[in-house]
Design a protein around this motif. Structure first.
Motif, PDB file in Angstrom:
ATOM      1  N   LEU A   1       1.541 -50.975 -20.823  1.00 18.37           N
ATOM      2  CA  LEU A   1       1.901 -49.882 -20.323  1.00 18.37           C
ATOM      3  C   LEU A   1       3.570 -49.740 -20.379  1.00 18.37           C
ATOM      4  N   GLY A   2       4.120 -48.603 -20.821  1.00 16.80           N
ATOM      5  CA  GLY A   2       5.409 -48.398 -20.919  1.00 16.80           C
ATOM      6  C   GLY A   2       5.876 -47.305 -21.867  1.00 16.80           C
ATOM      7  N   THR A   3       7.003 -47.110 -22.214  1.00 18.05           N
ATOM      8  CA  THR A   3       7.345 -45.960 -23.240  1.00 18.05           C
ATOM      9  C   THR A   3       7.354 -46.499 -24.504  1.00 18.05           C
ATOM     10  N   PRO A   4       6.812 -45.816 -25.342  1.00 17.06           N
ATOM     11  CA  PRO A   4       6.752 -46.359 -26.787  1.00 17.06           C
ATOM     12  C   PRO A   4       7.924 -46.248 -27.597  1.00 17.06           C
ATOM     13  N   PHE A   5       8.116 -46.964 -28.644  1.00 19.81           N
ATOM     14  CA  PHE A   5       9.432 -47.174 -29.394  1.00 19.81           C
ATOM     15  C   PHE A   5       9.595 -45.946 -29.926  1.00 19.81           C
ATOM     16  N   LYS A   6      10.707 -45.615 -30.072  1.00 19.09           N
ATOM     17  CA  LYS A   6      11.281 -44.230 -30.806  1.00 19.09           C
ATOM     18  C   LYS A   6      11.229 -44.286 -32.363  1.00 19.09           C
TER      19      LYS A   6
END
Length: 136
Positions: A49-54
């Motif tokens: 869980l977290g912010t996906p890579f750009k």
């Protein structure tokens, strides 16, 4: 042949399970409340869980720009065909729809790009002749 391990972020584990397990057909492994492992066609991926890579559409594939960076896997052409059919049946939106490149040349391959529910880009290649994987 070695097995790779890749860990990356997703925004929702239930959505990830439905996509990687239900759509792609990957077997789920260990998990906690914050991550889940999958057998990604013989390799281990850990979705946290977290912010996906750009990503940016900067990778030139033929006449198309595809997301970079991206995760990819190479399958036997028969397995690629089965997966391509499954993705079409699930109405997956393709970045680059299933197609064949370099027909009749060394390295002939089928390819398709799509994103998981968190937006992580995935490329799947299929080779009828695996000796062409590293052809130049």
């Amino acid at each position: 042949m070695s097995v790779f391990h890749l860990a990356y972020n997703v925004t929702n584990l239930d959505d990830a399970r439905a996509f990687y397990g239900g759509v792609l057909g990957c077997t789920e492994g260990r998990s906690t409340e914050t991550w889940v492992d999958f057998d990604f066609f013989g390799h281990q991926i850990s979705l946290h869980l977290g912010t996906p890579f750009k990503t940016e559409n900067t990778g030139k594939v033929g006449d198309h720009l595809v997301p970079m960076p991206h995760l990819g896997v190479v399958l036997a052409k028969s397995d690629w065909d089965v997966l391509a059919t499954r993705l079409v049946e699930h109405d997956i939106e393709f970045v680059l729809p299933p197609s064949t490149r370099f027909a009749g040349e060394p390295g002939e391959q089928s390819t398709m790009f799509f994103r998981d529910p968190a937006g992580n880009p995935i490329e799947v290649k299929g080779f009828a002749d695996t000796t062409g994987i590293f052809a130049s």
